[in-house]
Design a protein around this motif. Structure first.
Motif, mmCIF file in Angstrom:
data_model
loop_
_atom_site.group_PDB
_atom_site.id
_atom_site.type_symbol
_atom_site.label_atom_id
_atom_site.label_comp_id
_atom_site.label_asym_id
_atom_site.label_seq_id
_atom_site.Cartn_x
_atom_site.Cartn_y
_atom_site.Cartn_z
ATOM 1 N N GLU A 10 -82.485 109.852 -33.460
ATOM 2 C CA GLU A 10 -81.994 108.515 -32.647
ATOM 3 C C GLU A 10 -83.213 108.547 -31.666
ATOM 4 N N THR A 11 -83.888 107.007 -31.567
ATOM 5 C CA THR A 11 -84.740 106.924 -30.486
ATOM 6 C C THR A 11 -84.794 105.246 -30.231
ATOM 7 N N PHE A 12 -85.631 104.974 -29.508
ATOM 8 C CA PHE A 12 -85.462 103.572 -28.837
ATOM 9 C C PHE A 12 -86.116 102.567 -29.954
ATOM 10 N N THR A 13 -85.701 101.377 -29.621
ATOM 11 C CA THR A 13 -86.371 100.186 -30.494
ATOM 12 C C THR A 13 -87.018 99.303 -29.556
ATOM 13 N N THR A 14 -87.986 98.321 -30.217
ATOM 14 C CA THR A 14 -88.682 97.301 -29.221
ATOM 15 C C THR A 14 -87.985 96.704 -28.449
ATOM 16 N N GLU A 15 -86.393 96.424 -28.678
ATOM 17 C CA GLU A 15 -85.664 95.806 -27.735
ATOM 18 C C GLU A 15 -85.328 96.394 -26.561
ATOM 19 N N ASN A 16 -85.788 97.629 -26.424
ATOM 20 C CA ASN A 16 -85.353 98.386 -25.143
ATOM 21 C C ASN A 16 -86.371 97.996 -23.927
ATOM 22 N N ARG A 17 -87.371 97.309 -24.374
ATOM 23 C CA ARG A 17 -88.196 96.627 -23.145
ATOM 24 C C ARG A 17 -87.502 95.977 -22.215
ATOM 25 N N PHE B 30 -84.832 96.946 -21.037
ATOM 26 C CA PHE B 30 -84.159 97.773 -19.918
ATOM 27 C C PHE B 30 -85.108 98.880 -19.185
ATOM 28 N N GLY B 31 -86.313 98.575 -19.649
ATOM 29 C CA GLY B 31 -87.445 99.478 -18.874
ATOM 30 C C GLY B 31 -88.239 100.258 -19.744
ATOM 31 N N ARG B 32 -88.225 101.668 -19.481
ATOM 32 C CA ARG B 32 -88.863 102.528 -20.351
ATOM 33 C C ARG B 32 -88.076 103.160 -21.182
ATOM 34 N N PRO B 33 -88.548 103.780 -22.453
ATOM 35 C CA PRO B 33 -90.051 103.494 -22.829
ATOM 36 C C PRO B 33 -90.179 101.794 -23.333
ATOM 37 N N ASN B 34 -91.559 101.743 -23.056
ATOM 38 C CA ASN B 34 -91.792 100.169 -23.376
ATOM 39 C C ASN B 34 -92.965 99.870 -24.245
ATOM 40 N N ARG B 35 -93.791 101.141 -24.586
ATOM 41 C CA ARG B 35 -95.088 100.989 -25.444
ATOM 42 C C ARG B 35 -94.837 101.143 -26.744
ATOM 43 N N ILE C 228 -77.912 97.477 -29.299
ATOM 44 C CA ILE C 228 -77.682 97.877 -27.691
ATOM 45 C C ILE C 228 -76.443 98.805 -27.524
ATOM 46 N N GLN C 229 -76.681 99.908 -27.088
ATOM 47 C CA GLN C 229 -75.611 100.724 -26.386
ATOM 48 C C GLN C 229 -75.714 100.717 -25.029
ATOM 49 N N ARG D 157 -79.539 100.780 -23.312
ATOM 50 C CA ARG D 157 -80.424 101.152 -24.026
ATOM 51 C C ARG D 157 -80.448 100.305 -25.328
ATOM 52 N N ALA D 158 -81.661 100.177 -26.219
ATOM 53 C CA ALA D 158 -81.815 99.674 -27.597
ATOM 54 C C ALA D 158 -82.234 100.721 -28.350
ATOM 55 N N ILE D 159 -81.418 101.194 -29.356
ATOM 56 C CA ILE D 159 -81.786 102.256 -29.973
ATOM 57 C C ILE D 159 -81.563 102.110 -31.507
ATOM 58 N N ALA D 160 -82.097 102.968 -32.521
ATOM 59 C CA ALA D 160 -81.961 102.968 -33.814
ATOM 60 C C ALA D 160 -81.415 104.405 -34.200
ATOM 61 N N GLN D 161 -80.395 104.583 -34.636
ATOM 62 C CA GLN D 161 -79.668 105.823 -35.309
ATOM 63 C C GLN D 161 -79.483 106.164 -36.754
ATOM 64 N N ILE D 162 -80.007 107.131 -37.142
ATOM 65 C CA ILE D 162 -79.633 107.272 -38.676
ATOM 66 C C ILE D 162 -79.036 108.817 -38.997
ATOM 67 N N VAL D 163 -78.405 108.821 -39.838
ATOM 68 C CA VAL D 163 -77.863 110.064 -40.315
ATOM 69 C C VAL D 163 -78.114 109.901 -41.887
ATOM 70 N N CYS D 164 -78.852 110.839 -42.407
ATOM 71 C CA CYS D 164 -79.062 110.772 -43.822
ATOM 72 C C CYS D 164 -79.475 112.390 -44.604
ATOM 73 N N LYS D 165 -79.185 112.162 -45.726
ATOM 74 C CA LYS D 165 -79.166 113.463 -46.662
ATOM 75 C C LYS D 165 -80.363 113.415 -47.812
ATOM 76 N N LYS D 166 -81.115 114.442 -47.658
ATOM 77 C CA LYS D 166 -82.188 114.368 -48.747
ATOM 78 C C LYS D 166 -81.692 114.696 -50.239
ATOM 79 N N PRO D 167 -82.200 113.609 -50.914
ATOM 80 C CA PRO D 167 -81.667 113.889 -52.534
ATOM 81 C C PRO D 167 -81.914 115.170 -53.159
#
Length: 173
Positions: free
Chosen positions: A117-124, A126-131, A157-158, A163-173
């Protein structure tokens, strides 16, 4: 310290696992501690030594489970150590260093789980991080793990805090 909701919702994926789970860029270690409390073997990794020492002193985490590592160094020695591990899973929250993705994917054994889980470009808005270096592009996280089984994906958005985030839960084949 609050455990990430994404981890709470998917903690069961690790309960029958055999092997270590890496809490990468663990900070204060709250997410890894939730795994440890559930009986899962955790390795805590962070660039900062003080939070790792606090995990040892305040939570009795064995020093062998603490890894002070600089995954962003020019030499990349810790990145290559990561790749040589055989992990049941990796959890990452609020951290992005794109060169690590392939190393993370290599370190997880077949059938293992990644929760990221981390931030996406949409988070700008809301402030930081924004780079750009610290923000995922639209669908970038899904694309990185496109060859894995995606068990859960969210991008948007949450609130509380906003904050604007992307989250993934994934399983390696």
């Amino acid at each position: 310290m609050q455990v990430a909701n994404l981890l709470q919702d998917h903690l069961h994926l690790f309960k029958t696992a055999n092997g270590q789970v890496l809490d990468l860029a663990c900070g204060q270690g709250q997410n890894g501690l939730a795994l440890a409390e559930a009986g899962i073997e955790v390795v805590f990794a962070d660039i900062q030594g003080a939070p790792l020492l606090a995990l040892h002193e305040q939570h009795n985490i064995a020093k062998e489970q603490l890894w002070q590592a600089d995954f962003e160094s020019e030499q990349g020695a810790d990145r290559f150590k990561l790749e040589q591990l055989t992990l049941q899973g990796v959890i990452v929250f609020r951290y992005l260093h794109r060169p690590l993705f392939e190393h993370i994917k290599q370190a997880v054994k077949s059938g293992g789980i990644v929760i990221y889980e981390t931030f996406t470009t949409e988070n700008r808005q809301f402030g930081r991080p924004n780079r750009d270096d610290f923000l995922l592009q639209k669908d970038e996280l899904k694309s990185i793990f496109k060859d894995w089984e995606i068990l859960f994906y969210f991008e948007g958005i949450q609130h509380n805090p906003d904050r604007a985030i992307a989250q993934i839960v994934c399983k390696k084949p």
